[in-house]
Design a protein around this motif. Structure first.
Motif, mmCIF file in Angstrom:
data_model
loop_
_atom_site.group_PDB
_atom_site.id
_atom_site.type_symbol
_atom_site.label_atom_id
_atom_site.label_comp_id
_atom_site.label_asym_id
_atom_site.label_seq_id
_atom_site.Cartn_x
_atom_site.Cartn_y
_atom_site.Cartn_z
ATOM 1 N N LYS A 106 0.853 -1.190 0.000
ATOM 2 C CA LYS A 106 0.000 0.000 0.000
ATOM 3 C C LYS A 106 0.881 1.230 0.000
ATOM 4 O O LYS A 106 1.863 1.299 0.735
ATOM 5 N N TYR A 109 -2.766 -3.606 5.999
ATOM 6 C CA TYR A 109 -4.072 -2.948 6.140
ATOM 7 C C TYR A 109 -3.935 -1.449 5.878
ATOM 8 O O TYR A 109 -4.348 -0.932 4.862
ATOM 9 N N SER A 110 -3.323 -0.730 6.810
ATOM 10 C CA SER A 110 -3.278 0.724 6.687
ATOM 11 C C SER A 110 -2.242 1.177 5.667
ATOM 12 O O SER A 110 -1.145 0.635 5.602
ATOM 13 N N PRO A 111 -2.580 2.192 4.879
ATOM 14 C CA PRO A 111 -1.588 2.714 3.930
ATOM 15 C C PRO A 111 -0.603 3.698 4.565
ATOM 16 O O PRO A 111 0.366 4.067 3.917
#
Ligand SMILES: Cc1ncc(C[n+]2csc(CCOP(=O)(O)OP(=O)(O)O)c2C)c(N)n1
Ligand code: SF4
Ligand code: SF4
Lengths: 580, 190
Positions: B35, B60-62
């Protein structure tokens, strides 16, 4: 095949795959790249509309006539388009109708943190929130299907982080969807009170049906887990929640209006404590609380202000700090954005600053004229407001015999967007002020999009050029003058003369943006050190090519555009073209 | 593999977004979940630019945050200093020994800090400095500074070299392929 796409690229791809026919938008960060990418697909008609209201209405018309349509805008754009939004909700959709709202938690490039999911609820249309690029792509097709099945526009709500971050997306081919034949439907599309009363009943039924859909929508899903608490999250906040607590039970909400009430009741009844993780307003949280469910936490724990991330989510819920990091004890100067070397706006703000006029500003690159060292702007509210705020100030100042002069400054794209109606108001009501239109021949701030003054459409076709001078003259304004921004003497003379004049005047500043490919560098200027007296007048322009070192100005030759404005402000003629 | 992150920082116009696209593509070809995130609203106007890339088995998180970045690729000294707090205690920072004055410095309102590289070296154990400007100039085009930075990172991260070359060839304009490959090799072989 998988590709790494930004949320905006993915939405464009999703539109293409879902057989979209028509796409409209007015640019605005963080939504701009959606239409820029759609324009690569020749199957789709696309346009830069004059403003967001126009964009939504053109899309609405195309939906009436059976096309699958998408319109995209930044969050504040939907304020401009709010009037047709509410009517189009009652009218519904013939061809599938998606409205993309790109919200900006953290205000990376906007004037507020409004949460446009609220618009979905107020206008009674469904709201989808993708959490990564794959969903952004897939939800376009899903939204079009929902729209056609339930006869409603659908709001696809994204945020800056989703729009501008890239993740893996599986691509598919385009599926052609035939346009539907246009059939006149007076009762549906002519929104007279008598018809609207009947439609409102349909709209409320539609919401009940959509709620049922939401219960079974596969992207509203429960992921089982373990731990002391459970989570409910939507949009990119889902990623932050998963990153912080990968093992916690989580209800992922992808349709945040209407919510799947039964699913939520079942989920919340299983856990003692549940946190709703969402950015901006407590939109999901409040709806759940309104169901009478009370083991819910949200904004009492997780901030409502600013953008979230996994660290904030974890810290808020566990109430613990983990900020081991390197730090240095140095004063680090900020690096604010600045007007480019050779920017045509510079000389205008230099002049407005010099004469200390009251300046009502507007939105564009030229808003940077409000910052040091130019400091030449008193107000900036929303697109078009320079003209109308300026007129309002003129009225109030004259009532108290305050002689100070007000100048309204507006860019070309902003003038087309919503400056024209304000100018008509000034003409109609006998205003006396001065309006400067900064016609740099492009919509620069958002990354150089064409507009009605540039002669090109988004699809690359030639277009007629709206002649601003002829337009404002035809409205009946007597004093309309063009100036060359790089001629400082003329610029100062005309501005001063027109501001003093007790009649309405419009000044059109005609130099194009210095970053346009069609506008090459003119020359390279240099400072003769023996002539420079260190007065800093040139520094006051804020041109990034000029620095002040050891009490002398120097010009970085690779950055200089050659506008000559610094040479014109220099009192000792120390600045000349290099080598001359 | 646990998630790792790379942060690229510098000034608008330095080619940071293209560099982070190239790095992301390379990681993807290596079968990582990737990401990438960037804040670029003001990049055109010479503002600070930051782009982050996270990769691993499942990301999950960018975005990344304070004390959580494995590699910082700083295209400018002051921006290196500004982003130093993001680096993990055992992270590596690669700094381009290059200065671009921000407006408050150019207008003599504030001073550009002295001895930034020494400050960073005193604070952080793993520092690599590189003079990408002189190297790019030596190759005849200062625009390839970003590919030089990529080449130096590639030397630090253990991934097949051919993939870097393959992605660079695909991503840069056709007429600039040769010089970009040279730039990459020069930094990779330092
Ligand atoms: C309602 C609304 N739509 C879109 C935007 C995004 N936006 C900010 S500035 C700008 C363009 C300004 O162009 P122009 O007036 O030509 O000025 P320039 O940047 O070229 O100087 C846009 C589209 C916004 N702030 N508000
Ligand atoms: S992009 Fe164009 S209008 Fe905007 S600051 Fe630069 S030169 Fe000025
Ligand atoms: S001529 Fe002067 S003001 Fe214009 S770009 Fe060059 S240094 Fe800046």
């Amino acid at each position: 095949m998988k590709e790494l796409l930004s949320g905006n690229e993915a939405i464009a791809r999703g539109a293409y795959e879902a057989g979209l026919h028509v796409a409209t938008a007015y640019p605005g960060t963080p939504s701009t790249e959606i239409l820029e990418n759609i324009s690569k697909y020749k199957e789709i008609y696309c346009e830069w509309s004059t403003n967001e209201k126009v964009a939504l209405e053109v899309a609405g018309g195309a939906s009436f006539a059976g096309a699958r349509v998408l319109t995209a805008m930044k969050h504040v754009g939907l304020n401009v388009a709010a009037d047709p939004l509410f009517s189009l909700s009652y009218i519904g959709a013939t061809g599938g109708f998606v409205i993309v709202s790109a919200d900006d938690p953290g205000m990376h490039s906007s004037q507020n943190e409004q949460d446009n999911r609220q618009y979905g609820r107020s206008a009674k249309i469904p709201v989808l929130e993708p959490s990564d690029s794959q969903e952004a792509k897939d939800f376009v097709g899903i939204a079009l299907d929902i729209s056609e099945k339930y006869d409603t526009p659908v709001l696809l709500r994204i945020t800056t982080r989703l729009a501008h971050s890239k993740s893996r997306v599986k691509l598919k081919d385009r599926v052609e969807v035939p346009l539907k034949e246009y059939v006149k439907d007076f009762k549906k599309r002519v929104i007279l009170p008598a018809n609207a009363r009947v439609r409102h009943v349909d709209v409320e039924k539609r919401l009940r049906d959509l709620k049922e859909f939401s219960e079974h929508f596969e992207f509203n899903r429960i992921e089982e887990g373990t731990g002391d608490f459970a989570l409910i999250a939507s949009g990119v906040s889902y990623q932050y929640a998963k990153e912080s607590f990968p093992d916690a039970p989580i209800l992922k909400i992808s349709m945040s209006y209407p919510l799947p009430e039964n699913m939520i009741r079942e989920f919340t009844s299983k856990y003692k404590k549940i946190y709703v993780v969402e950015e901006n307003d407590p939109f999901i949280e409040n709806q759940i609380k309104a169901m009478g469910i009370d083991n819910i936490h949200g904004k009492d724990t997780i901030p409502q202000i600013g953008e979230l991330n996994q660290y904030i989510v974890k810290k808020s819920i566990l109430n613990e700090e983990n900020d081991e990091h390197f730090s240095v004890d140095t004063n680090i100067p900020p690096r604010p954005p600045a007007l480019c070397p050779g920017c045509p706006h510079t000389s205008i703000f230099h002049t407005l600053h010099k004469y200390k006029y009251i300046v009502t500003g507007d939105i564009g690159c030229y808003t940077l004229g409000a910052l040091p060292p130019l400091n030449a702007m008193d107000t900036c509210v929303d697109m078009g407001a320079s003209i109308t705020n300026g007129f309002g100030m003129e009225i109030a100042l004259s009532k108290q015999n305050d002689e100070r002069k007000v100048v309204s400054v507006i860019g070309d794209s902003t003038f087309f967007h919503s400056g024209i109606t304000g100018l008509i108001d000034m003409i109609y009501n006998n205003a006396k002020g001065t309006v400067i239109i900064l016609d740099n021949r492009i919509t620069a701030m958002t990354g150089h999009q064409d507009n009605p003054g540039t002669g090109k459409t988004l699809m690359g076709d030639d277009a007629p050029i709206i002649d601003i001078e002829a337009l404002v003259k035809s409205m009946g304004i007597k004093h309309v003058y063009k100036i060359d921004n790089y001629n400082l003497k003329e610029t100062e003379e005309v501005i001063k003369r027109e501001v003093e004049r007790d009649e309405l005047s419009v000044i059109i500043a005609t130099r194009p943006c210095a970053l346009l490919k069609s506008n090459p560098k003119i020359a390279t200027y240099e400072v003769a050190p023996d002539k420079c007296i260190g007065c800093k007048l040139c520094i006051g322009l804020g041109c990034p090519a000029i620095s002040f070192v050891d009490n002398k100005s120097i010009i970085e030759p690779t950055l200089c555009f050659g506008c000559s404005v610094c040479a014109q402000v220099c009192p000792t003629n120390a600045i000349t073209i290099k080598g001359e | 593999m646990a998630v790792k992150s790379i942060l690229l920082c510098g000034v608008g116009g330095q080619g940071i977004l293209l560099a982070s696209d190239i790095i992301s593509d390379v990681l993807m070809v290596n079968n990582f979940d990737v990401k990438k995130s960037e804040v670029h609203g003001m990049s055109q106007r010479g503002g600070a630019v930051v782009s982050t890339v996270r990769f691993g088995d499942k990301v999950y998180s960018p975005i990344t945050g304070i004390g959580d970045v494995d590699y910082i690729l700083a295209f400018e000294r002051l921006e290196a200093l500004r982003n130093l707090d993001k680096l993990k205690k055992d992270g590596i920072i690669l700094v381009n020994d290059y200065r671009i004055n921000p407006l408050p410095v150019a207008t003599a309102v504030m001073e550009y800090p002295d001895n930034i590289l020494e400050t960073i070296k005193k604070t952080v154990p793993n520092v690599v400095t590189i003079n990408a400007f002189d190297m790019a100039k030596g190759l005849g085009n200062i625009k390839v500074m970003n590919t030089i930075m990529i080449g130096r990172l590639a030397k630090t991260i253990d991934l097949p070299k051919e993939i870097w070359l393959q992605v660079i060839k695909r991503r840069v304009p056709a007429k600039a392929i040769d010089i970009n490959i040279k730039a990459f090799e020069k930094a990779y072989n330092l």
